[in-house]
Design an enzyme around this catalytic site. Sequence first.
Site, mmCIF file in Angstrom:
data_model
loop_
_atom_site.group_PDB
_atom_site.id
_atom_site.type_symbol
_atom_site.label_atom_id
_atom_site.label_comp_id
_atom_site.label_asym_id
_atom_site.label_seq_id
_atom_site.Cartn_x
_atom_site.Cartn_y
_atom_site.Cartn_z
ATOM 1 N N HIS A 109 0.750 -1.171 -0.074
ATOM 2 C CA HIS A 109 -0.236 0.049 0.017
ATOM 3 C C HIS A 109 0.977 1.211 0.023
ATOM 4 O O HIS A 109 1.899 1.309 0.603
ATOM 5 C CB HIS A 109 -0.813 -0.013 1.327
ATOM 6 C CG HIS A 109 -2.017 1.126 1.204
ATOM 7 N ND1 HIS A 109 -1.785 2.334 1.269
ATOM 8 C CD2 HIS A 109 -3.369 0.939 0.971
ATOM 9 C CE1 HIS A 109 -3.037 2.888 1.050
ATOM 10 N NE2 HIS A 109 -3.994 1.976 0.899
ATOM 11 N N GLU A 153 -3.880 1.788 -7.431
ATOM 12 C CA GLU A 153 -4.433 3.061 -6.485
ATOM 13 C C GLU A 153 -3.242 4.129 -6.719
ATOM 14 O O GLU A 153 -2.238 4.044 -6.204
ATOM 15 C CB GLU A 153 -4.122 2.366 -5.042
ATOM 16 C CG GLU A 153 -4.830 1.183 -4.712
ATOM 17 C CD GLU A 153 -5.392 1.125 -3.274
ATOM 18 O OE1 GLU A 153 -6.436 1.325 -2.970
ATOM 19 O OE2 GLU A 153 -4.304 1.471 -2.108
HETATM 20 C C1 PEP Z 1 -7.072 2.891 0.442
HETATM 21 O O1 PEP Z 1 -7.192 2.459 1.552
HETATM 22 O O2 PEP Z 1 -6.296 2.094 -0.459
HETATM 23 C C2 PEP Z 1 -7.855 3.792 -0.153
HETATM 24 C C3 PEP Z 1 -8.086 3.764 -1.673
HETATM 25 O O3 PEP Z 1 -8.704 4.700 0.647
HETATM 26 P P1 PEP Z 1 -9.599 5.804 0.119
HETATM 27 O O4 PEP Z 1 -10.889 5.092 -0.494
HETATM 28 O O5 PEP Z 1 -10.336 6.414 1.322
HETATM 29 O O6 PEP Z 1 -9.079 6.758 -0.711
#
Ligand code: PEP
Length: 229
Positions: free
Chosen positions: A103, A152
């Site tokens: 992450h 992400e």
């Molecule tokens: C995450 O925790 O990986 C994330 C994408 O958080 P959020 O949805 O709050 O942006």
Amino acid sequence: MNKRKKYIFGNWKSNKDSVEVREWFKTFTSFYKQAKNLLTPDLEIVIFPSFTYLPLANTLIKEYQVPLKLGSQDISPFGKGAWTGEVAADQLSEWVNYVIIGHSERRNNFHEKDSLLQKKVEEALRGNLIPVYCIQDENTHIPSGVTIVAYEPVWAIGTGKTDSPENAGSVANSVKRNKNIKIVIYGGSVKPDNIDGFLQDKNIDGVLPGGASLDAKVFWELIKHVAGV
Ligand code: PEP
């Protein structure tokens, strides 16, 4: 014909105490009871509480009989032994099926690099856990053995800004074709009012909400979208 499997992974990060975990399950169950047949086997719903609440979450899943699975937010790069503060694959496998690795909050705040993340993936696989490997773009290195990737973009995490479904779909397509990844989900400020665009892309297999998974009612709303209701 089998429906394509869809994934919704709620990352709770360092949120909730035991009272709040219980509350979340109570609320979630109240929605689930009203629409049990929404959660079909082609929906994989996983929550990722803090390590300390995994046993409690496991108990509540059984008590309320809700079809949720558990994942951890991290894993030790080592096995059991003298690694103070770490939680090893063999300990986690008692509670979880999945583990988030790489992450961006761990890469940025804890300086986790590709070589360490590779070891975490190896440990997860050794413990029969499924790594959910986070990538920031299509150039992020992906260790071998990874089958689920969460795309992400850093600037979209917790900011309220999302990538466009077109770009997220194109990253997912590239990762599937070039890195032989079977499942790609999108994460970054996913909310009930923006989730549909991502789900409509044929290369995106689900979502990884952080903030929106903390409230059981909002998480249930997301599930309804994933279920196509
Ligand atoms: C995450 O925790 O990986 C994330 C994408 O958080 P959020 O949805 O709050 O942006």
